[in-house]
Design an enzyme around this catalytic site. Structure first.
Site, PDB file in Angstrom:
ATOM      1  N   ASP A 128       0.837  -1.210   0.000  1.00 52.91           N
ATOM      2  CA  ASP A 128       0.000   0.000   0.000  1.00 52.91           C
ATOM      3  C   ASP A 128       0.868   1.255   0.000  1.00 52.91           C
ATOM      4  OD1 ASP A 128      -2.747   1.213   0.285  1.00 52.91           O
ATOM      5  OD2 ASP A 128      -1.803   2.048   2.075  1.00 52.91           O
ATOM      6  N   LYS A 132       1.450   4.407  -3.020  1.00 51.43           N
ATOM      7  CA  LYS A 132       1.493   5.856  -2.794  1.00 51.43           C
ATOM      8  C   LYS A 132       2.794   6.453  -3.330  1.00 51.43           C
ATOM      9  CE  LYS A 132      -1.501   5.251   1.197  1.00 51.43           C
ATOM     10  NZ  LYS A 132      -1.632   5.218   2.668  1.00 51.43           N
TER      11      LYS A 132
END
Length: 272
Positions: A128, A132
């Site tokens: 995750d 980003k």
């Protein structure tokens, strides 16, 4: 169209929606961190049309990360590096992984408090955070694929397989000594451990890793599940521009999405 899912299938519809004149607002990271060719196609369409695509909440929930980066670039600044603690979950875990506490104990505590995904490995894998990093890297002009990011997973190799989330949590304590050693090594150096993502624009690469920071560093002074992002640029070279605050949770994410909705309404002529 406001897409509040994390579904890849729905993100794949963005191109057609934009092509048909449908504006898109989303916190879904899949489109902006997915295959590079699809991303470039999407952004090219956005630039050629009068349809808007807003995604502030993809990084930092309600924090002004994307808009700050875009503002720097639009005003002629040059990005050198973006470094940050992008995961509220991992921020909480390492803010509480102190003294003699076991790493597995803190992970269980984070899960019980609702900070982790149902399977904490989804957080501890670093994927995750890597998404980003890809989003911010592409926004800065880098042509990164998710597979280009060097990720230091915090999931022990033997526990990355088919074990259930419950089995994983039960067995994680077997590896507490490894994390305790990393913490002691950091303490001996006068540092604390933080799980960070780095966009190295100068060297055109992205990294996700566990790093040690001196106790007077801004990253060492977080509390709770706060995010912190430092922009080092030509304009902010000596003293990076820092954005800090809650980077996870329904309320702050909703705030980021609603901000984009208001921005779209303004662009479409609504009174301010």
């Amino acid at each position: 169209m406001v897409d509040c899912t994390s579904d890849t299938g729905i993100a794949n519809h963005y191109y057609d929606w934009l092509r048909k004149g449908i504006h898109v607002i989303t916190p879904n990271k899949k489109a902006n961190s997915g295959p590079l060719d699809q991303y470039l196609r999407l952004r090219a369409l956005q630039r050629q049309s009068y349809t808007h695509y807003f995604y502030e909440a993809t990084v930092g929930a309600g924090l002004p990360i994307i808009s700050t980066l875009q503002g720097l670039l639009e005003t002629g600044d040059k990005i050198l590096q973006i470094e940050g603690i992008f995961s509220g979950t991992l921020s909480y875990i390492f803010n509480n992984f102190v003294d003699t506490r076991a790493f597995s104990e803190v992970v269980v505590e984070a899960k019980e408090a609702g900070y982790t995904e149902p399977d904490p490995r989804d957080d501890l894998s670093g994927t995750d955070v890597a998404r980003k990093v890809v989003i911010l890297g592409r926004e800065s002009g880098l042509k990164l694929e998710l597979s280009d990011i060097a990720i230091q997973s915090l999931v022990p190799e033997p526990l990355r397989g088919r074990a259930s989330a419950e089995e994983f949590l039960q067995k994680l304590s077997q590896y507490d000594k490894d994390m305790a050693k990393k913490r002691m090594d950091a303490e001996d150096a006068g540092e604390v451990l933080r799980y960070v993502g780095v966009v190295d624009v100068v060297n055109q690469r992205g990294v996700v890793e566990l790093q040690g920071y001196k106790k007077d560093h801004p990253f060492a002074q977080l509390s709770g599940s706060d995010n912190i992002i430092a922009f080092t640029t030509e304009r902010y070279k000596q003293q990076p521009l820092i954005v800090r605050g809650p980077g996870a949770g329904a309320q702050v994410t909703a705030g980021g999405i609603f901000s984009d909705i208001l921005r779209l309404a303004s662009y479409l002529g609504a009174p301010s």
